[in-house]
Design a protein around this motif. Structure first.
Motif, PDB file in Angstrom:
ATOM      1  N   VAL A  21       0.883  -1.177   0.000  1.00  0.00           N
ATOM      2  CA  VAL A  21       0.000   0.000   0.000  1.00  0.00           C
ATOM      3  C   VAL A  21       0.917   1.222   0.000  1.00  0.00           C
ATOM      4  O   VAL A  21       1.957   1.224   0.666  1.00  0.00           O
ATOM      5  N   GLY A  22       0.533   2.240  -0.755  1.00  0.00           N
ATOM      6  CA  GLY A  22       1.348   3.458  -0.805  1.00  0.00           C
ATOM      7  C   GLY A  22       0.544   4.652  -0.304  1.00  0.00           C
ATOM      8  O   GLY A  22      -0.695   4.623  -0.288  1.00  0.00           O
ATOM      9  N   TYR A  23       1.256   5.692   0.079  1.00  0.00           N
ATOM     10  CA  TYR A  23       0.633   6.918   0.582  1.00  0.00           C
ATOM     11  C   TYR A  23       0.566   7.950  -0.546  1.00  0.00           C
ATOM     12  O   TYR A  23       1.608   8.365  -1.082  1.00  0.00           O
ATOM     13  N   GLY A  24      -0.643   8.371  -0.912  1.00  0.00           N
ATOM     14  CA  GLY A  24      -0.833   9.306  -2.028  1.00  0.00           C
ATOM     15  C   GLY A  24      -0.694  10.763  -1.599  1.00  0.00           C
ATOM     16  O   GLY A  24      -0.964  11.111  -0.445  1.00  0.00           O
ATOM     17  N   THR A  25      -0.305  11.612  -2.546  1.00  0.00           N
ATOM     18  CA  THR A  25      -0.103  13.040  -2.218  1.00  0.00           C
ATOM     19  C   THR A  25      -0.738  13.998  -3.229  1.00  0.00           C
ATOM     20  O   THR A  25      -0.451  15.189  -3.218  1.00  0.00           O
ATOM     21  N   PHE A  26      -1.629  13.485  -4.093  1.00  0.00           N
ATOM     22  CA  PHE A  26      -2.304  14.354  -5.063  1.00  0.00           C
ATOM     23  C   PHE A  26      -3.207  15.346  -4.313  1.00  0.00           C
ATOM     24  O   PHE A  26      -3.925  14.960  -3.403  1.00  0.00           O
ATOM     25  N   ALA A  43       3.345   7.207  11.020  1.00  0.00           N
ATOM     26  CA  ALA A  43       2.292   6.220  11.267  1.00  0.00           C
ATOM     27  C   ALA A  43       2.694   4.829  10.764  1.00  0.00           C
ATOM     28  O   ALA A  43       2.087   3.829  11.138  1.00  0.00           O
ATOM     29  N   GLY A  44       3.704   4.791   9.888  1.00  0.00           N
ATOM     30  CA  GLY A  44       4.186   3.479   9.436  1.00  0.00           C
ATOM     31  C   GLY A  44       4.272   3.301   7.932  1.00  0.00           C
ATOM     32  O   GLY A  44       4.820   2.307   7.459  1.00  0.00           O
ATOM     33  N   PHE A  45       3.733   4.244   7.162  1.00  0.00           N
ATOM     34  CA  PHE A  45       3.866   4.116   5.701  1.00  0.00           C
ATOM     35  C   PHE A  45       5.345   4.199   5.310  1.00  0.00           C
ATOM     36  O   PHE A  45       6.095   5.028   5.827  1.00  0.00           O
ATOM     37  N   ARG A  46       5.750   3.372   4.362  1.00  0.00           N
ATOM     38  CA  ARG A  46       7.120   3.429   3.850  1.00  0.00           C
ATOM     39  C   ARG A  46       7.143   3.664   2.338  1.00  0.00           C
ATOM     40  O   ARG A  46       8.211   3.738   1.729  1.00  0.00           O
ATOM     41  N   HIS A  47       5.962   3.763   1.745  1.00  0.00           N
ATOM     42  CA  HIS A  47       5.825   3.904   0.296  1.00  0.00           C
ATOM     43  C   HIS A  47       5.059   5.212   0.028  1.00  0.00           C
ATOM     44  O   HIS A  47       3.919   5.370   0.467  1.00  0.00           O
ATOM     45  N   ILE A  48       5.704   6.145  -0.667  1.00  0.00           N
ATOM     46  CA  ILE A  48       5.137   7.475  -0.910  1.00  0.00           C
ATOM     47  C   ILE A  48       5.017   7.698  -2.417  1.00  0.00           C
ATOM     48  O   ILE A  48       5.985   7.492  -3.157  1.00  0.00           O
ATOM     49  N   ASP A  49       3.849   8.170  -2.839  1.00  0.00           N
ATOM     50  CA  ASP A  49       3.598   8.418  -4.262  1.00  0.00           C
ATOM     51  C   ASP A  49       3.406   9.917  -4.499  1.00  0.00           C
ATOM     52  O   ASP A  49       2.509  10.534  -3.925  1.00  0.00           O
ATOM     53  N   THR A  50       4.260  10.495  -5.356  1.00  0.00           N
ATOM     54  CA  THR A  50       4.078  11.901  -5.707  1.00  0.00           C
ATOM     55  C   THR A  50       4.224  12.048  -7.217  1.00  0.00           C
ATOM     56  O   THR A  50       4.294  11.050  -7.963  1.00  0.00           O
ATOM     57  N   ALA A  51       4.238  13.275  -7.698  1.00  0.00           N
ATOM     58  CA  ALA A  51       4.406  13.545  -9.131  1.00  0.00           C
ATOM     59  C   ALA A  51       4.821  14.985  -9.293  1.00  0.00           C
ATOM     60  O   ALA A  51       4.457  15.835  -8.473  1.00  0.00           O
ATOM     61  N   MET A  52       5.545  15.249 -10.376  1.00  0.00           N
ATOM     62  CA  MET A  52       5.967  16.619 -10.663  1.00  0.00           C
ATOM     63  C   MET A  52       4.757  17.558 -10.662  1.00  0.00           C
ATOM     64  O   MET A  52       4.789  18.647 -10.102  1.00  0.00           O
ATOM     65  N   LEU A  74      12.638   3.420   2.563  1.00  0.00           N
ATOM     66  CA  LEU A  74      11.471   4.041   1.939  1.00  0.00           C
ATOM     67  C   LEU A  74      11.393   3.675   0.461  1.00  0.00           C
ATOM     68  O   LEU A  74      12.413   3.403  -0.184  1.00  0.00           O
ATOM     69  N   PHE A  75      10.177   3.697  -0.063  1.00  0.00           N
ATOM     70  CA  PHE A  75       9.947   3.448  -1.490  1.00  0.00           C
ATOM     71  C   PHE A  75       9.276   4.702  -2.043  1.00  0.00           C
ATOM     72  O   PHE A  75       8.138   5.030  -1.685  1.00  0.00           O
ATOM     73  N   VAL A  76       9.993   5.430  -2.895  1.00  0.00           N
ATOM     74  CA  VAL A  76       9.505   6.740  -3.366  1.00  0.00           C
ATOM     75  C   VAL A  76       9.249   6.700  -4.879  1.00  0.00           C
ATOM     76  O   VAL A  76      10.135   6.338  -5.665  1.00  0.00           O
ATOM     77  N   THR A  77       8.043   7.094  -5.239  1.00  0.00           N
ATOM     78  CA  THR A  77       7.635   7.144  -6.648  1.00  0.00           C
ATOM     79  C   THR A  77       7.379   8.586  -7.071  1.00  0.00           C
ATOM     80  O   THR A  77       6.764   9.348  -6.328  1.00  0.00           O
ATOM     81  N   SER A  78       7.831   8.958  -8.261  1.00  0.00           N
ATOM     82  CA  SER A  78       7.359  10.197  -8.876  1.00  0.00           C
ATOM     83  C   SER A  78       7.016   9.924 -10.345  1.00  0.00           C
ATOM     84  O   SER A  78       7.195   8.802 -10.826  1.00  0.00           O
ATOM     85  N   LYS A  79       6.487  10.959 -11.002  1.00  0.00           N
ATOM     86  CA  LYS A  79       5.976  10.738 -12.358  1.00  0.00           C
ATOM     87  C   LYS A  79       6.376  11.882 -13.281  1.00  0.00           C
ATOM     88  O   LYS A  79       6.435  13.040 -12.863  1.00  0.00           O
ATOM     89  N   LEU A  98      14.246  14.719  -8.944  1.00  0.00           N
ATOM     90  CA  LEU A  98      15.206  14.280  -7.917  1.00  0.00           C
ATOM     91  C   LEU A  98      15.690  15.468  -7.094  1.00  0.00           C
ATOM     92  O   LEU A  98      15.763  15.388  -5.868  1.00  0.00           O
ATOM     93  N   ASP A  99      16.018  16.560  -7.783  1.00  0.00           N
ATOM     94  CA  ASP A  99      16.538  17.742  -7.095  1.00  0.00           C
ATOM     95  C   ASP A  99      15.488  18.301  -6.128  1.00  0.00           C
ATOM     96  O   ASP A  99      15.803  18.657  -4.999  1.00  0.00           O
ATOM     97  N   ARG A 100      14.240  18.386  -6.593  1.00  0.00           N
ATOM     98  CA  ARG A 100      13.200  18.914  -5.700  1.00  0.00           C
ATOM     99  C   ARG A 100      12.999  18.004  -4.493  1.00  0.00           C
ATOM    100  O   ARG A 100      12.785  18.453  -3.369  1.00  0.00           O
ATOM    101  N   LEU A 101      13.068  16.700  -4.738  1.00  0.00           N
ATOM    102  CA  LEU A 101      12.880  15.739  -3.652  1.00  0.00           C
ATOM    103  C   LEU A 101      14.112  15.681  -2.733  1.00  0.00           C
ATOM    104  O   LEU A 101      14.021  15.183  -1.605  1.00  0.00           O
ATOM    105  N   GLY A 102      15.241  16.160  -3.252  1.00  0.00           N
ATOM    106  CA  GLY A 102      16.479  16.082  -2.467  1.00  0.00           C
ATOM    107  C   GLY A 102      16.980  14.648  -2.344  1.00  0.00           C
ATOM    108  O   GLY A 102      17.580  14.265  -1.335  1.00  0.00           O
ATOM    109  N   LEU A 103      16.733  13.848  -3.369  1.00  0.00           N
ATOM    110  CA  LEU A 103      17.139  12.436  -3.353  1.00  0.00           C
ATOM    111  C   LEU A 103      18.159  12.195  -4.457  1.00  0.00           C
ATOM    112  O   LEU A 103      18.264  12.981  -5.405  1.00  0.00           O
TER     113      LEU A 103
END
Ligand SMILES: NC(=O)c1ccc[n+]([C@@H]2O[C@H](COP(=O)([O-])OP(=O)(O)OC[C@H]3O[C@@H](n4cnc5c(N)ncnc54)[C@H](OP(=O)(O)O)[C@@H]3O)[C@@H](O)[C@H]2O)c1
Length: 287
Positions: A21-26, A43-52, A74-79, A98-103
């Motif tokens: 399960v991932g945590y959405g940020t739209f 809270a325990g989420f380790r999977h985060i979903d974001t997008a430019m 952590l498992f980080v997704t962007s689009k 990547l630069d915005r995320l600082g990763l």
């Protein structure tokens, strides 16, 4: 496959493990994103979903940093947004994310929407192929652990596979009661692609969570309609990405593993009429 919590891993075709399960940020306001992401990780989420295009990657990165959880846990997704399609633009957009995320790497990077023939005519397939070629190179260079698609229907995927060297590992599509994409899920899964569900609660303002059938089933299990919706998705082998900025709801959206929907309940939910949501046809959108 026994899933016991939101971080139970599913395995992608390249062996990379992804929390189920991932945590959405739209639509998470950039001003509250860092706190929301920190709360979700707390809270325990380790999977985060974001997008430019959510314009909150900076906040996601800050939330990740302030969580104190090591990056590799952590498992980080962007689009990649639609204005950045094409070989060179994809590479630049990836680096900007990547630069915005600082990763310094992403776990998963997705093409947000396929270029479609309505907008691009016969060039659509070529644009998608060139975008994918850049994704493949970023993947080969070790900057992304897995690459995939979003809002690609099986016919878009098949077209992409005509030129792809790396098969997409994930396809993120809209799935919730009333908008099931049942046939597409089966077809994508048969191709070895992990399907992720966006809008798993129907999104902002949908009627999924107040539907009487959903309420009846929720009551029978002592759960909320949100939990029933997420569980219905998980039991199809699909990975939901619920979004909430409220800690009580974030916790609720993780508490999905102490009940099971019966086959009849699964069918009853699958048979619900359209209850709202975005419900867009990727071949018809003009953005
Ligand atoms: N690939 C794509 O094209 C695409 C498109 C859309 C979304 N996504 C991804 O998928 C994620 C989820 O989709 P989504 O954000 O559209 O919608 P969603 O997760 O289906 O629904 C979010 C809405 O439900 C509310 N909510 C959350 N948990 C709740 C609960 N337990 N009880 C009652 N209400 C609850 C949220 O409000 P509060 O925040 O106020 O709690 C918010 O208004 C996105 O955040 C994004 O990461 C991808």
């Amino acid at each position: 496959m026994t899933l016991t919590n939101v971080n139970s891993p599913l395995t992608l075709t390249n062996g990379v493990e992804i929390p189920c399960v991932g945590y959405g940020t739209f639509r998470t306001d950039p001003a509250v994103t860092a706190q929301a992401v920190q709360d979700a990780i707390g809270a325990g989420f380790r999977h985060i979903d974001t997008a430019m295009v959510y314009e909150n990657e900076t906040g996601v990165g800050q939330g990740i940093k302030s969580s104190g959880v090591p990056r590799e846990e952590l498992f980080v997704t962007s689009k990649l947004w639609n204005t950045d399609r094409g070989y060179e633009a994809t590479k630049a957009a990836f680096q900007a994310s990547l630069d915005r995320l600082g990763l310094d790497y992403l776990d998963l990077y997705l093409i947000h929407w396929p270029a479609n023939e309505k907008q691009f005519g016969p060039d659509a397939a070529k644009i998608n192929a060139e975008t994918w070629r850049a994704m493949e190179e970023l993947y080969a260079a070790g900057k992304i652990r897995a690459i995939g698609l979003s809002n690609f229907m099986p016919h878009h995927v098949k077209q992409l596979l005509e030129t792809a060297k790396v098969k997409p590992m994930v396809d993120q599509i809209e799935v919730h009661p009333g908008w099931t994409h049942a046939a597409e899920i089966k077809e994508l899964q048969a191709m070895g692609i992990l399907v992720e569900a966006w809008g798993p609660l129907g999104g902002q303002g949908a009627k999924v969570l107040v539907n009487p059938t959903m309420q009846k089933i929720a009551q029978a299990h002592g759960k909320t309609t949100a939990q029933v919706s997420l569980r219905w998705i998980i039991q199809q082998g699909v990975l939901p990405l619920p979004k909430s900025i409220h800690v009580d709801r974030i916790k609720q959206n993780m508490d999905l593993f102490d009940f099971e929907l019966s086959a009849d309940e699964m069918k009853e939910i699958a048979a619900l009429p359209n209850l709202g949501g975005q419900c867009k046809d990727p071949d018809e959108v003009d953005f």
